[in-house]
Motif scaffolding. Structure first.
Motif, PDB file in Angstrom:
ATOM      1  N   THR A 102       0.780  -1.276   0.008  1.00  0.00           N
ATOM      2  CA  THR A 102      -0.019  -0.010   0.106  1.00  0.00           C
ATOM      3  C   THR A 102       0.864   1.308  -0.010  1.00  0.00           C
ATOM      4  O   THR A 102       2.104   1.205   0.083  1.00  0.00           O
ATOM      5  CB  THR A 102      -0.786  -0.071   1.321  1.00  0.00           C
ATOM      6  N   ALA A 103       0.143   2.606  -0.026  1.00  0.00           N
ATOM      7  CA  ALA A 103       1.004   3.560   0.174  1.00  0.00           C
ATOM      8  C   ALA A 103       1.808   3.640   1.392  1.00  0.00           C
ATOM      9  O   ALA A 103       1.478   3.252   2.368  1.00  0.00           O
ATOM     10  CB  ALA A 103       0.271   4.859   0.016  1.00  0.00           C
ATOM     11  N   ILE A 104       2.693   4.658   1.506  1.00  0.00           N
ATOM     12  CA  ILE A 104       3.587   4.635   2.533  1.00  0.00           C
ATOM     13  C   ILE A 104       2.846   5.077   3.902  1.00  0.00           C
ATOM     14  O   ILE A 104       3.344   4.928   5.017  1.00  0.00           O
ATOM     15  CB  ILE A 104       4.945   5.755   2.225  1.00  0.00           C
ATOM     16  N   ASP A 105       1.926   6.095   3.577  1.00  0.00           N
ATOM     17  CA  ASP A 105       0.990   6.354   4.800  1.00  0.00           C
ATOM     18  C   ASP A 105      -0.239   5.614   5.005  1.00  0.00           C
ATOM     19  O   ASP A 105      -0.998   5.893   5.701  1.00  0.00           O
ATOM     20  CB  ASP A 105       0.476   7.895   4.435  1.00  0.00           C
ATOM     21  N   GLN A 106      -0.404   4.328   4.538  1.00  0.00           N
ATOM     22  CA  GLN A 106      -1.245   3.532   4.608  1.00  0.00           C
ATOM     23  C   GLN A 106      -0.868   2.078   5.332  1.00  0.00           C
ATOM     24  O   GLN A 106      -0.146   1.069   4.370  1.00  0.00           O
ATOM     25  CB  GLN A 106      -2.247   3.397   3.513  1.00  0.00           C
ATOM     26  N   ILE A 107      -0.845   1.642   6.562  1.00  0.00           N
ATOM     27  CA  ILE A 107      -0.676   0.342   7.057  1.00  0.00           C
ATOM     28  C   ILE A 107      -1.838  -0.582   6.873  1.00  0.00           C
ATOM     29  O   ILE A 107      -2.880  -0.166   7.268  1.00  0.00           O
ATOM     30  CB  ILE A 107      -0.528   0.521   8.452  1.00  0.00           C
ATOM     31  N   TYR A 108      -1.421  -1.487   6.054  1.00  0.00           N
ATOM     32  CA  TYR A 108      -2.533  -2.711   5.878  1.00  0.00           C
ATOM     33  C   TYR A 108      -1.869  -3.816   6.369  1.00  0.00           C
ATOM     34  O   TYR A 108      -0.685  -4.480   5.819  1.00  0.00           O
ATOM     35  CB  TYR A 108      -3.020  -2.633   4.551  1.00  0.00           C
ATOM     36  N   PRO A 109      -2.679  -4.897   7.101  1.00  0.00           N
ATOM     37  CA  PRO A 109      -3.769  -4.708   7.567  1.00  0.00           C
ATOM     38  C   PRO A 109      -3.808  -3.726   8.721  1.00  0.00           C
ATOM     39  O   PRO A 109      -2.777  -3.575   9.528  1.00  0.00           O
ATOM     40  CB  PRO A 109      -4.407  -5.979   8.136  1.00  0.00           C
ATOM     41  N   ARG A 110      -4.874  -2.988   9.009  1.00  0.00           N
ATOM     42  CA  ARG A 110      -4.726  -2.071  10.199  1.00  0.00           C
ATOM     43  C   ARG A 110      -4.747  -2.600  11.483  1.00  0.00           C
ATOM     44  O   ARG A 110      -4.146  -2.019  12.364  1.00  0.00           O
ATOM     45  CB  ARG A 110      -6.303  -1.302  10.201  1.00  0.00           C
ATOM     46  N   SER A 111      -4.901  -4.155  11.473  1.00  0.00           N
ATOM     47  CA  SER A 111      -4.724  -4.535  12.931  1.00  0.00           C
ATOM     48  C   SER A 111      -3.164  -4.851  13.170  1.00  0.00           C
ATOM     49  O   SER A 111      -2.824  -5.180  14.097  1.00  0.00           O
ATOM     50  CB  SER A 111      -5.569  -6.013  12.893  1.00  0.00           C
ATOM     51  N   ASN A 112      -2.436  -4.536  12.251  1.00  0.00           N
ATOM     52  CA  ASN A 112      -0.851  -4.637  12.338  1.00  0.00           C
ATOM     53  C   ASN A 112      -0.355  -3.273  12.632  1.00  0.00           C
ATOM     54  O   ASN A 112       0.919  -2.995  12.446  1.00  0.00           O
ATOM     55  CB  ASN A 112      -0.297  -5.297  11.232  1.00  0.00           C
ATOM     56  N   LEU A 113      -1.044  -2.268  13.001  1.00  0.00           N
ATOM     57  CA  LEU A 113      -0.639  -0.860  13.467  1.00  0.00           C
ATOM     58  C   LEU A 113       0.365  -0.954  14.579  1.00  0.00           C
ATOM     59  O   LEU A 113       1.333  -0.381  14.440  1.00  0.00           O
ATOM     60  CB  LEU A 113      -1.696  -0.063  13.656  1.00  0.00           C
ATOM     61  N   ASP A 114      -0.038  -1.709  15.680  1.00  0.00           N
ATOM     62  CA  ASP A 114       0.911  -1.660  16.878  1.00  0.00           C
ATOM     63  C   ASP A 114       2.295  -2.467  16.298  1.00  0.00           C
ATOM     64  O   ASP A 114       3.282  -1.976  16.663  1.00  0.00           O
ATOM     65  CB  ASP A 114       0.318  -2.345  17.986  1.00  0.00           C
ATOM     66  N   LEU A 115       2.137  -3.309  15.660  1.00  0.00           N
ATOM     67  CA  LEU A 115       3.196  -4.116  15.119  1.00  0.00           C
ATOM     68  C   LEU A 115       4.179  -3.139  14.153  1.00  0.00           C
ATOM     69  O   LEU A 115       5.324  -3.093  14.336  1.00  0.00           O
ATOM     70  CB  LEU A 115       2.972  -5.282  14.106  1.00  0.00           C
ATOM     71  N   ALA A 116       3.466  -2.446  13.449  1.00  0.00           N
ATOM     72  CA  ALA A 116       4.375  -1.387  12.549  1.00  0.00           C
ATOM     73  C   ALA A 116       5.022  -0.358  13.419  1.00  0.00           C
ATOM     74  O   ALA A 116       6.077  -0.106  13.126  1.00  0.00           O
ATOM     75  CB  ALA A 116       3.494  -0.750  11.679  1.00  0.00           C
ATOM     76  N   ALA A 124      12.486  -0.133   9.663  1.00  0.00           N
ATOM     77  CA  ALA A 124      11.776   0.759   8.621  1.00  0.00           C
ATOM     78  C   ALA A 124      10.705   0.181   8.134  1.00  0.00           C
ATOM     79  O   ALA A 124      10.712  -1.209   7.863  1.00  0.00           O
ATOM     80  CB  ALA A 124      13.056   1.123   7.519  1.00  0.00           C
ATOM     81  N   ILE A 125       9.883   0.910   7.573  1.00  0.00           N
ATOM     82  CA  ILE A 125       8.718   0.693   6.500  1.00  0.00           C
ATOM     83  C   ILE A 125       8.880   0.983   5.057  1.00  0.00           C
ATOM     84  O   ILE A 125       9.253   2.223   5.148  1.00  0.00           O
ATOM     85  CB  ILE A 125       7.392   0.901   7.365  1.00  0.00           C
ATOM     86  N   ILE A 126       8.790   0.229   4.039  1.00  0.00           N
ATOM     87  CA  ILE A 126       9.467   0.868   2.764  1.00  0.00           C
ATOM     88  C   ILE A 126       7.958   0.576   2.059  1.00  0.00           C
ATOM     89  O   ILE A 126       7.155  -0.320   1.996  1.00  0.00           O
ATOM     90  CB  ILE A 126      10.394  -0.082   2.241  1.00  0.00           C
ATOM     91  N   SER A 127       7.683   1.477   0.993  1.00  0.00           N
ATOM     92  CA  SER A 127       6.745   1.083  -0.003  1.00  0.00           C
ATOM     93  C   SER A 127       7.093   2.202  -1.259  1.00  0.00           C
ATOM     94  O   SER A 127       8.083   2.892  -1.399  1.00  0.00           O
ATOM     95  CB  SER A 127       5.509   1.860   0.558  1.00  0.00           C
ATOM     96  N   GLU A 128       6.837   1.550  -2.415  1.00  0.00           N
ATOM     97  CA  GLU A 128       6.964   2.226  -3.552  1.00  0.00           C
ATOM     98  C   GLU A 128       5.956   2.955  -4.000  1.00  0.00           C
ATOM     99  O   GLU A 128       6.066   3.903  -5.081  1.00  0.00           O
ATOM    100  CB  GLU A 128       7.241   1.383  -4.704  1.00  0.00           C
ATOM    101  N   HIS A 129       4.761   3.233  -3.237  1.00  0.00           N
ATOM    102  CA  HIS A 129       3.600   3.857  -3.528  1.00  0.00           C
ATOM    103  C   HIS A 129       3.581   5.153  -2.995  1.00  0.00           C
ATOM    104  O   HIS A 129       3.944   5.418  -1.568  1.00  0.00           O
ATOM    105  CB  HIS A 129       2.415   3.111  -3.223  1.00  0.00           C
ATOM    106  N   ASN A 130       3.060   6.427  -3.557  1.00  0.00           N
ATOM    107  CA  ASN A 130       3.058   7.580  -2.884  1.00  0.00           C
ATOM    108  C   ASN A 130       2.078   7.777  -1.958  1.00  0.00           C
ATOM    109  O   ASN A 130       1.207   6.915  -1.820  1.00  0.00           O
ATOM    110  CB  ASN A 130       2.850   8.630  -4.203  1.00  0.00           C
ATOM    111  N   PRO A 131       2.285   8.834  -0.941  1.00  0.00           N
ATOM    112  CA  PRO A 131       1.367   8.976   0.076  1.00  0.00           C
ATOM    113  C   PRO A 131       0.003   9.272  -0.737  1.00  0.00           C
ATOM    114  O   PRO A 131      -0.045   9.957  -1.424  1.00  0.00           O
ATOM    115  CB  PRO A 131       1.920  10.072   0.765  1.00  0.00           C
ATOM    116  N   GLY A 132      -0.856   8.787  -0.008  1.00  0.00           N
ATOM    117  CA  GLY A 132      -2.534   8.738  -0.438  1.00  0.00           C
ATOM    118  C   GLY A 132      -2.623   8.027  -1.514  1.00  0.00           C
ATOM    119  O   GLY A 132      -4.123   8.056  -2.115  1.00  0.00           O
ATOM    120  N   GLU A 133      -2.048   7.087  -2.041  1.00  0.00           N
ATOM    121  CA  GLU A 133      -2.446   6.553  -3.391  1.00  0.00           C
ATOM    122  C   GLU A 133      -3.185   5.294  -3.159  1.00  0.00           C
ATOM    123  O   GLU A 133      -3.097   4.676  -2.113  1.00  0.00           O
ATOM    124  CB  GLU A 133      -0.993   5.822  -4.314  1.00  0.00           C
ATOM    125  N   GLU A 134      -4.277   5.207  -4.039  1.00  0.00           N
ATOM    126  CA  GLU A 134      -5.171   4.122  -3.672  1.00  0.00           C
ATOM    127  C   GLU A 134      -4.584   2.779  -4.065  1.00  0.00           C
ATOM    128  O   GLU A 134      -3.883   2.579  -5.101  1.00  0.00           O
ATOM    129  CB  GLU A 134      -6.508   4.260  -4.547  1.00  0.00           C
TER     130      GLU A 134
END
Length: 286
Positions: A102-116, A124-134
């Motif tokens: 997902t986008a860098i500003d969207q943790i999925y699944p949401r149940s893993n927010l604490d793990l994140a 670190a958490i890495i993504s190739e997708h821009n903030p807000g990208e669907e």
């Protein structure tokens, strides 16, 4: 939420420069590993979301033991094997990296927010997708090429006959020339078919941590079990857990202890740091 975009000149990311279909820049939250003394060894642990308790335990233990040897663990923050790998690493005080689909500003699944949040404390958490990208469904498949790209070795713990995990193994072996291990499984279980097929097609069976450490050229830090502070009943329970019986009911059946006696022993063993909880009424050696 703080994140930044970086290119592949970072020494930890640099090995992916020549891999096919890797984005030239990635979004990062947290801190990429320090490479002052050379790029740290990294292992990708991936597998089924709908995994068995056995697969969860193997993934957790492998990540935990590798982290104790200074190895960085990379995975995809998904349910199942990914989450167990991240947690195993963190519980050993290690550094782990999560690659999002997902986008860098969207943790999925949401149940893993604490793990994140735990991951970001040291890793670190890495993504190739821009903030807000669907997010789109294929994003989760394609992120696996980055998971394997960051790794020196890939270990597959449970996979269905057709799954995104097998795409990770394919990209790692065929496009990135990585060593791929696969955990052998019960031929009657659907989640074992993918790994057993990988082994038939040339991947290395994963049976113990030394398999991976040898490939990384890391000397094993063998830990001797010291149970001198345990009485005979506690040692019987420890042997059950060591032999793979993790559930309270299985331990009761094996030891012939009463449920009450077992509860007291488990509490004592946990206080002595010989065992740890891995779920409701389930245990593993610490």
């Amino acid at each position: 939420m703080t994140y930044y975009k970086t290119d592949l000149t970072h020494p930890y990311l640099n090995q992916m420069v020549d891999y096919p279909d890797i984005p030239k820049k990635l979004w990062v939250r947290g801190k990429l590993p320090d490479c002052v003394s050379g790029r740290p060894k990294t292992v990708a642990i991936v597998g089924a979301r709908r995994c068995t308790s056995y697969g969860e335990d193997v993934a957790y233990r492998l990540a935990n033991q590798l982290a104790a040897h200074g190895v960085i663990i990379v995975s995809g923050l998904a349910y199942g094997i990914d989450s167990c790998a991240h947690r195993g690493c963190l519980d050993a005080g290690g550094i782990t990296i999560a690659v999002l689909g997902t986008a860098i500003d969207q943790i999925y699944p949401r149940s893993n927010l604490d793990l994140a949040e735990r991951i970001l404390e040291k890793g670190a958490i890495i993504s190739e997708h821009n903030p807000g990208e669907e997010a789109k469904n294929y994003f989760f498949l394609y992120r696996n090429r980055i998971v394997s790209g960051l790794a020196d070795v890939v270990v597959v713990i449970e996979a269905a006959e057709r799954s995104g995990t097998l795409f990770t193994a394919y990209v790692a072996e065929v496009e990135q020339s990585k060593i791929v291990f696969a955990m052998p499984g019960d031929i009657t279980r659907p989640m074992s078919i993918g790994c057993n097929n990988l082994i038939k097609n040339g991947c290395i069976p994963y049976t113990k941590i030394e398999d991976v450490l040898d490939e990384l050229k890391i000397k094993s830090k063998a830990k001797k079990d010291d149970y001198s502070d345990c009485d005979p009943s506690e040692r019987r329970v420890l042997k059950c857990i060591k032999d793979g019986k993790q559930d309270n009911l299985d331990i009761v059946a094996e030891t012939k202890l009463s449920v009450g006696e077992l509860a007291q022993i488990l509490t004592s063993l946990e206080m002595k740091n010989h065992i740890k909880s891995i779920g409701i009424d389930r245990w593993a050696l610490a």
